[in-house]
Design a protein around this motif. Sequence first.
Motif, mmCIF file in Angstrom:
data_model
loop_
_atom_site.group_PDB
_atom_site.id
_atom_site.type_symbol
_atom_site.label_atom_id
_atom_site.label_comp_id
_atom_site.label_asym_id
_atom_site.label_seq_id
_atom_site.Cartn_x
_atom_site.Cartn_y
_atom_site.Cartn_z
ATOM 1 N N CYS A 141 0.847 -1.190 0.000
ATOM 2 C CA CYS A 141 0.000 0.000 0.000
ATOM 3 C C CYS A 141 0.881 1.238 0.000
ATOM 4 C CB CYS A 141 -0.921 -0.003 1.219
ATOM 5 S SG CYS A 141 -0.069 0.114 2.807
ATOM 6 N N ASP A 168 -5.714 8.843 -2.321
ATOM 7 C CA ASP A 168 -4.992 8.491 -1.098
ATOM 8 C C ASP A 168 -5.079 9.612 -0.066
ATOM 9 O OD1 ASP A 168 -4.287 6.063 -2.177
ATOM 10 O OD2 ASP A 168 -2.350 6.758 -2.915
ATOM 11 N N TRP A 171 -8.460 9.217 1.476
ATOM 12 C CA TRP A 171 -8.496 8.099 2.423
ATOM 13 C C TRP A 171 -7.825 8.497 3.731
ATOM 14 C CZ3 TRP A 171 -5.561 5.155 5.557
ATOM 15 C CH2 TRP A 171 -6.084 3.933 6.003
ATOM 16 N N ARG A 174 -9.931 10.757 5.899
ATOM 17 C CA ARG A 174 -11.065 10.103 6.556
ATOM 18 C C ARG A 174 -10.613 9.115 7.631
ATOM 19 N NH1 ARG A 174 -15.786 6.182 3.882
ATOM 20 N NH2 ARG A 174 -16.863 5.789 5.870
ATOM 21 N N TRP A 175 -9.586 8.298 7.310
ATOM 22 C CA TRP A 175 -9.274 7.160 8.153
ATOM 23 C C TRP A 175 -8.016 7.326 9.004
ATOM 24 C CZ3 TRP A 175 -13.040 3.905 8.858
ATOM 25 C CH2 TRP A 175 -13.985 3.688 7.841
ATOM 26 N N VAL A 184 -1.617 3.884 3.737
ATOM 27 C CA VAL A 184 -2.946 4.059 3.141
ATOM 28 C C VAL A 184 -3.577 2.695 2.877
ATOM 29 C CG1 VAL A 184 -4.228 4.967 1.167
ATOM 30 C CG2 VAL A 184 -2.303 6.265 2.131
ATOM 31 N N ARG A 186 -6.213 1.936 1.242
ATOM 32 C CA ARG A 186 -7.102 1.849 0.081
ATOM 33 C C ARG A 186 -6.900 0.569 -0.736
ATOM 34 N NH1 ARG A 186 -7.201 4.179 -5.107
ATOM 35 N NH2 ARG A 186 -5.121 5.060 -4.784
ATOM 36 N N ASP A 189 -8.489 -2.260 1.213
ATOM 37 C CA ASP A 189 -9.950 -2.171 1.170
ATOM 38 C C ASP A 189 -10.472 -2.730 -0.157
ATOM 39 O OD1 ASP A 189 -9.506 -0.798 3.511
ATOM 40 O OD2 ASP A 189 -10.033 1.169 2.701
ATOM 41 N N SER A 249 -11.524 0.233 8.007
ATOM 42 C CA SER A 249 -11.797 0.801 6.690
ATOM 43 C C SER A 249 -12.159 -0.264 5.659
ATOM 44 C CB SER A 249 -10.590 1.602 6.191
ATOM 45 O OG SER A 249 -9.525 0.750 5.793
#
Length: 315
Positions: A141, A168, A171, A174-175, A184, A186, A189, A249
């Motif tokens: 990631c 990114d 993301w 938010r997280w 990250v 993402r 997820d 997430s």
Amino acid sequence: MADMIAHASAVRTIEQAWGEALYGPDGFYRRSAPADHFATSVQGVPGVDSLLAQAISAYADRLACTSILDLGAGRGELLRQLAGLRPDLVLTGCDVVARPGGLPERIAWLESPGGAALPDPLRDLEQTLVVAHEWLDVVPCPVLTRTPKALRQLTIDDSDGPLAEAADRAWAERWWPDGEVVEVGRPRDAAYGELVSRVSSGAVLAIDYGHLAGDRPWGGTLAGYRAGVVCPPQFDGSTDITAHVAMDSLGATRLATQGEMFAELLSPPAAPAYGLARTDPAGYLAALAARSAWSAATDPWGLGGFWWATTVVTS
């Protein structure tokens, strides 16, 4: 200008180098057996592998699954336990290596491209529990560094990396809004979501070490493992490279710790009576070993603190 372009093309972000180091032609997972380098609930801790197989078997029964697919199966350690425990279940392993030698014939095998990529035949799974044990932590990631002005990708030589992509940055906002280093989630997820999409009925269970919002590590978690020792990650294929997973997430329908799940699915072994040591020394030692394995598997500061992220799919 030409020098700037050459520098940009030579920059290797950690995410890029990480993927090549693990899954390239000479990548770590193509030439190394995980059991040679680190211990997990699947291998390396006496008795815990059997308990994990029992818990997963019980979970499959709870969900009315008749098949179990082990994604990131290593050399088939968990599947061998399940094969001995449950002759009625259809078992399949999936990893980046060819079918391991000595695997029971009843266990099917798929080769995976590596990382987040899934083999094409792995789709339309029915009444199947897909177990991804310590798979997401080795899905590479983006690793970002946060400065007062920007989020930038970290590079393997600590040079200035490119600005983080908009997705990114979103993301992270938010997280993972705080911290010097952001791993990250993402790609993890997306990998989890893609795995869920391959199941027609059953469930996806990702078991991994991770963290939740409000408990993100300030400096990140990227680490290497070699010969049983934690070490700085090397991007030459000589070490495992891993980072903890932002579990919340993923979009799983349920998150629980391994300790919580074992308590739901299994009964803890009883402490042996002291008198058994005289009348049945072997039985006494076996009972002590079972208690020790249970303690290791459910220790909240160790294996018991691993997260089980489950999404149930109904047809």
